[in-house]
Design a protein around this motif. Structure first.
Motif, PDB file in Angstrom:
ATOM      1  N   UNK A 345      -6.909  10.400  -1.921  1.00  0.00           N
ATOM      2  CA  UNK A 345      -6.031   9.727  -2.871  1.00  0.00           C
ATOM      3  C   UNK A 345      -6.881   8.562  -3.381  1.00  0.00           C
ATOM      4  N   UNK A 346      -7.617   8.795  -4.462  1.00  0.00           N
ATOM      5  CA  UNK A 346      -8.721   7.897  -4.816  1.00  0.00           C
ATOM      6  C   UNK A 346      -8.310   6.446  -5.015  1.00  0.00           C
ATOM      7  N   UNK A 347      -7.089   6.225  -5.498  1.00  0.00           N
ATOM      8  CA  UNK A 347      -6.695   4.848  -5.795  1.00  0.00           C
ATOM      9  C   UNK A 347      -5.974   4.176  -4.637  1.00  0.00           C
ATOM     10  N   UNK A 348      -5.682   4.937  -3.589  1.00  0.00           N
ATOM     11  CA  UNK A 348      -4.936   4.331  -2.482  1.00  0.00           C
ATOM     12  C   UNK A 348      -5.924   3.784  -1.447  1.00  0.00           C
ATOM     13  N   UNK A 351      -6.277   2.915   4.537  1.00  0.00           N
ATOM     14  CA  UNK A 351      -5.174   3.085   5.494  1.00  0.00           C
ATOM     15  C   UNK A 351      -4.188   4.123   4.986  1.00  0.00           C
ATOM     16  N   UNK A 352      -3.823   4.004   3.714  1.00  0.00           N
ATOM     17  CA  UNK A 352      -2.845   4.960   3.178  1.00  0.00           C
ATOM     18  C   UNK A 352      -3.420   6.371   3.196  1.00  0.00           C
TER      19      UNK A 352
END
Lengths: 510, 327, 329
Positions: A345-348, A351-352
């Motif tokens: 999830x490239x923008x998260x 940790x997420x």
């Protein structure tokens, strides 16, 4: 090679991005009829150097000379006009257009203002013929296999009549046969006097094809030398500062445990007659050529592209997985071979990304950082995996491939499935991270989990696996032990003859 | 991007009937069926068919323009507002005076081209998402227009009404104009370097850039073409309504419908594949549905509900085969 | 480039605090200062709460829209659903205050249905949401017109209008306090909790960022997406109930609100096509947009220029975001 044959010279190129000095006074040259390899870990600055050469980035300082004349490129179009053609790691074909249209993209011949489609078709056929390729000029590019697309990319470069050809990890997505074919092609272009800049992680290739090697590290040039003065272990040592010997983890002495997964007669649109078993504590390697079905097998085991025939037993009970979530519920994890498109999830934040699987199975109204989802839990895991980042709240997109892969792996370790399926686990990541990933895989197996590793990288399959299944045309062509070596595996993969040390498959399944 | 992910799907594609032909047949069956069912056999005669063709003109012209921007991987949500602007501008400048036709038309075309230039520039140079860029430009246009006019403004002279009402034999000028524009559009896409570069820009922007194509210019040019087409649609509406009002574009839902017919015509919403004939066939389908509703005597409001549903279902007919994620 | 890391970023002075403040907040303060210069009573407690009351419907819509935007879609049917809520409220209550309670329940049920249909059309029929919800917009407008017979007028019953209109008097400190502001606070807190503090919210971010990766990690992508559309629709019904208290019943009470809600989110830093955004930003964006409208009004500019200003601010907000991203590399 004489001095006046120098095709390209880059002098003291420096390039910075906010917070990062990507290139520091790097000088580089390449002569006509020479293959000059560039090696370095991810983040060493190879791609930046190439992008400067291609006019995608403009250098902060330094100069570029083409055939001895100074040049400055503000747009890729100008680099192309100067006779530089770059084959990027990520292919740039148009999937819905024909091969001919792709080859002549940006160079379309016209007659009286109209596109000369006939000339395009003829020219494309001629170029493909020169490359010895049977690809049809009016096929849609999206219908071609990756290796064929790579050939079209090279034809594109030839259409430009490039005097300088830059190849950025051209074999990264190819299996060994196609990679060898590509190397032959490179050799042929060299004999035609093309100057070739060749970026690769694969040491055997560099040894086979390069005339000179330049090593980069942390945005600087470490050394340039003729290949004769650069044995592979020296290249690796200069790149990472460690020896090759501790590359693959040692195999355990203990025998594998109970059977975890057992497939009998499994098949779907791309697979047939799959019989295989995986035991707790072992790493089963799956090798095969591009299109042999090895990736499809991984996805079928996980439930992403399910089996439509045969029976699958997991932990002793029959299962029928229809989608990934079912696979995870049953206790299987899956690392995709396409990290960017199917992993990150490239923008998260890191940790997420790490907590994604756990959160997928938590109650939706639960606090997103409560209990086992807390930052501390995630951070502990990432420290254990030696993820290197400015901080763990950073977006994963900013990390190198190796660190991204560790986080994605951590996502699964946080769930701790009984069986983990790895697809091309070290594709596009640097040597140091590779060694770390291998060790992690071995650790997972040592805790009594099963590991299936699908890989196109033969040394890796042989170095890591406890036993190896080789796929050919959607079927398992045979099973062998790592001792058979690359040639033995390859023999099965091309479907010619049984491997010399082939273990009887019935015996292995019992 | 690597093409690996498109491989399995595209390999399995079976070559079916071309989309334009399929839509044409569907329209024909619907139209004839409705005429027979309601007993309005005169609809099947020459005048009925000409009427059907005439229904295509307004949406057809703007949809041709929309095809270009969508092929380039962009989109234009400002067309409805620009149509209103040009319709009002034309009739306001003309004020019923035949001598003012040429200046008015010229002004409309210049304004349209300028709007297209702004749209394309904001998308390509400022890097603004095209939905937002053109939505914003549309709002700006509509605000300025509505602040200046609140009703029909001026009128167009008799001579200018010939654009909408004049005929050669029984074929209206406007239908021929639509056909001519479609042919020019098809030639541009198929037989010019601009066309090839347009497909490249929409199909793989990075790849096109690396091949030395100035994708910014292509995007801007596509937007200029689209806005010019919207301007022409505005002129046509002014001619047809005999005057322009600030709501003519929005009432026609030209933004949504032009996008819908382009997609129905087989052009990928993400760009890179498609063409004008599919779009024209999509326009035919919409005109047919309109005519069928009229034959069946469906009242205005339920018609609106059904139109919304049909747009969704028509797009769904394509989209449902797509296995990738949709948001 | 990559440094072996500890857990947390180090505190590096006021600059990072400045960066953390949503840009919409700064723009809002500037605009509100402009308003206060023209009309000083906007600085009094009653002026502030009244401003908040009137901005509430837009902020509530933004709180719903953000779920769909972060999930990578658009909900363009919000405005039409607001209209349908107001018209439906008037038809269902038929001027009888006794009908209000069940009418509101029915309206929420309609909202639930609209959200479900939007979500199912996107996930099952795989129609891009921008088209799916535009189609829904057309259909809902048609339904509203059919239901009301074409020309609705009049007002909703007083107890229906309570949420939008009523103001508590003689409240300590602030003097008067509108019910709508209570609604705003409740909705904003609920949205903030739902999007940023729950597992569900993290899933919304995940599917907006990379739906394929989310699916391979076991996230129920389609259920999450449908839920986002339902939340958006329920917010639209809430906005409609508030707006029904503001003025009379008409066919264009909700028109354009969907774009305003998207604009509010974008101004507040929500990224179109998914994966990034915050509820605080969305609310701040809504207040900013409303302050802009108020300022234009006070300056005596024609009402339609509101659209123009909205277009300018929308483009400049996204352009500045794109510029900052490009500079950051």
């Amino acid at each position: 090679m004489s001095i006046d044959a120098i095709a390209l010279e880059m002098r003291d190129i420096t390039k910075s991005f906010p917070g990062v000095r990507a290139l520091e006074a790097v000088s580089f040259d390449c002569a006509h009829g020479e293959v000059h390899a560039i090696c370095g870990e991810n983040g060493a600055g190879k791609s930046t150097l190439i992008k400067v050469l291609g006019g995608i980035y403009q250098p902060d300082a330094g100069s570029i000379l083409i055939e001895g004349k100074p040049a400055a490129f503000s747009h890729p179009v100008e680099a192309r006009r100067a006779g530089i053609s770059i084959i990027h790691q990520e292919l740039s074909l148009l999937p819905h257009r024909t091969v001919a249209e792709n080859i002549y993209l940006g160079l379309e011949p016209t007659r009286g203002g109209r596109l000369d489609r006939k000339a395009m078709m003829e020219g494309a056929r001629r170029l493909l013929g020169r490359l010895g390729s049977p690809i049809s000029a009016d096929a849609r590019a999206g219908d071609l296999a990756i290796a064929e697309q790579q050939t079209v990319e090279i034809a594109k470069a030839l259409a430009l009549d490039a005097r300088i050809l830059v190849m950025d990890e051209p074999t990264a997505a190819l299996d060994d046969t196609n990679a060898k074919r590509l190397l032959d092609l490179v050799a042929r272009l060299r004999s035609e006097g093309v100057a070739i800049v060749y970026v690769s992680h694969r040491m055997p290739e560099i040894a086979a094809i390069a005339d000179r090697v330049t090593i980069m590290k942390d945005g600087r040039k470490v050394e340039t030398a003729p290949i004769g003065a650069m044995p592979t272990d020296r290249i690796v040592r200069l790149m990472v500062g460690r020896e090759l010997s501790d590359y693959y983890p040692a195999r355990p002495d203990t025998p594998p445990g109970d059977v975890l997964l057992e497939i009998a007669g499994g098949g779907n649109a791309e697979l047939a007659d799959i019989d295989l078993s995986v035991r707790a504590g072992e790493i089963v390697g799956i090798a095969g050529l591009e299109g042999s079905g090895k990736a499809a097998l991984a996805r079928a085991i996980f439930g992403d592209q399910p089996f439509t025939r045969g029976t699958v037993r997991f932990l002793g009970a029959p299962i029928d997985l229809r989608h990934p979530r079912a696979g995870i519920e049953a206790g299987i994890g899956f690392l995709s071979d396409d990290r960017k498109r199917e992993g990150c999830l490239l923008q998260q934040s890191l940790r997420d990304n790490l907590l994604l699987v756990r959160r997928a199975f938590a109650s939706p109204v639960r606090g997103s950082r409560a209990g086992t989802l807390a930052d501390g839990e995630a951070d502990t895991m990432m420290r254990r995996l030696d993820v290197r980042a400015a901080h763990f709240g950073q977006a994963i997109g900013a990390l190198s491939g190796g660190n991204q892969q560790k986080v994605i792996l951590g996502r699964w370790l946080a769930r701790d499935p009984r069986l983990l399926v790895f697809c091309e686990p070290t594709r596009g990541i640097d040597v140091a991270a590779k060694a770390a990933i291998y060790q992690l895989m071995r650790d997972v197996a040592a805790r009594g989990r099963g590991v299936v590793m699908v890989s196109s990288d033969l040394p890796e399959v042989i170095g890591v696996s406890d036993r190896i299944l080789v796929m050919h045309q959607g079927r398992i062509a045979g099973e062998c032990s790592p001792e058979v070596g690359e040639e033995g595996v390859m023999a099965l993969a091309v479907g010619h003859r049984p491997a010399p040390l082939d273990v009887a498959r019935e015996g292995a399944l019992a | 991007m690597t093409l690996a992910d498109t491989l399995p799907a595209s390999r399995r594609t079976r070559r079916s009937l071309p989309v334009p032909l399929l839509l044409f047949l569907a329209s024909a069956v619907l139209y004839v069926g409705a005429a027979l069912y309601t007993g309005q056999l005169n609809q099947l005669g020459a005048s009925g068919l000409v009427g059907l063709a005439q229904r295509m003109v307004g949406l057809g012209i703007v949809a041709l323009g929309q095809t270009f921007v969508i092929l380039a991987g962009s989109i234009d949500l400002s067309v409805a507002n620009l149509i209103s602007v040009s319709a009002v501008l034309a009739s306001f400048v003309m004020q019923g005076d035949p001598a003012m036709i040429a200046p008015a038309v010229l002004l409309v075309l210049v304004v349209s081209a300028a709007v297209g230039f702004v749209n394309g520039g904001v998308v390509a140079k400022l890097g603004v998402n095209p939905l937002i860029a053109t939505l914003g430009v549309g709002l700006i246009l509509q605000g300025l227009l509505s602040a200046s006019f609140n009703n029909f403004a001026g009128s167009v002279p008799e001579a200018f009404q010939g654009l909408a009402y004049g005929t050669i034999g029984i074929i209206p000028w406007s239908v021929l104009a639509l056909l001519a524009l479609a042919i020019i559009g098809a030639l541009l896409l198929r037989s010019t370097r601009f066309g090839a570069h347009l497909y490249a820009t929409g199909g793989n922007m990075d790849g096109a850039r690396l091949a030395g194509i100035r994708t910014d210019r292509i995007t801007i040019l596509a937007h200029v073409i689209c806005s010019l087409m919207a301007g022409l649609t505005g002129l046509y509406l002014a001619s047809r309504l005999r005057s322009g009002a600030p709501w003519v574009g929005r009432d026609g839902v030209y933004d949504l419908e032009s996008i819908a017919v382009v997609v129905i015509g087989g052009t990928l919403l993400s760009g890179g594949r498609g063409g004008v004939w599919g779009t024209l066939a999509g326009v035919l389908l919409f005109a047919t549905l309109d005519a069928v509703f009229n034959m069946l005597g469906v009242p205005a409001f339920p018609k609106q509900v059904m139109r919304g549903a049909i747009v969704i279902l028509a797009v769904a007919a394509y989209a449902i085969r797509n296995k990738g994620p949709v948001a | 480039m990559s440094v072996a890391a500890a857990g947390e970023p180090k505190w590096n002075g006021g600059m990072s605090l400045f960066r953390k403040i949503n840009i919409a907040v700064i723009v809002f303060v500037i605009l509100y200062a402009g308003i206060a210069i023209l009309q000083p009573n906007y600085l009094e407690p009653a002026g502030i709460t009244n401003f908040l009351r009137r901005a509430t419907p837009l902020a509530v819509l933004a709180c719903g829209q953000i779920f769909v935007l972060v999930a990578g879609g658009f909900d363009l049917s919000m405005g039409a659903l607001v209209t349908l809520t107001v018209i439906g409220g008037s038809m269902l209550t038929d001027n009888d205050p006794g009908n209000t309670a069940w009418a509101i329940l029915v309206l929420y049920a309609i909202g639930l249905g609209v959200g479900l249909v939007n979500g199912l059309v996107v996930t099952v029929l795989r129609v891009p949401s921008i088209i799916a919800t535009l189609g829904m917009l057309l259909s809902l407008n048609g339904v509203a017109m059919m239901w009301s017979g074409g020309s609705p007028r009049g007002y909703l019953p007083d107890n229906f209008r309570f949420f939008g209109r009523f103001t508590f008097r003689d409240v300590p400190l602030v003097g008067s306090f509108p019910v709508a502001v209570v609604v705003l606070v409740v909705v904003a807190l609920a949205a903030w909790w739902g999007l940023q503090k729950t597992v569900f919210g993290k899933r919304v971010f995940a599917i907006g960022d990379n739906p394929r990766a989310a699916a391979l990690s076991g996230v129920r992508v389609e259920a999450t997406r449908i839920a986002a559309f339902v939340i958006s629709a329920l917010a639209a019904v809430t906005g409609g109930i508030l707006l029904g208290g503001f003025g009379g019943v008409s066919v264009d009470v909700g028109s354009g609100l969907e774009l305003q809600a998207i604009a509010a989110c974008v101004i507040g830093g929500v990224q179109l096509m998914g994966g990034r955004g915050s509820v605080i930003g969305a609310v701040a964006g809504a207040l900013t947009l409303f302050a802009l409208f108020t300022l234009l009004n006070l300056l005596g500019l024609p009402q339609p220029l509101k659209d123009t200003a909205q277009g300018v601010i929308l483009i400049s907000a996204v352009a500045s975001g794109a510029w900052r991203r490009r500079r950051a590399g």
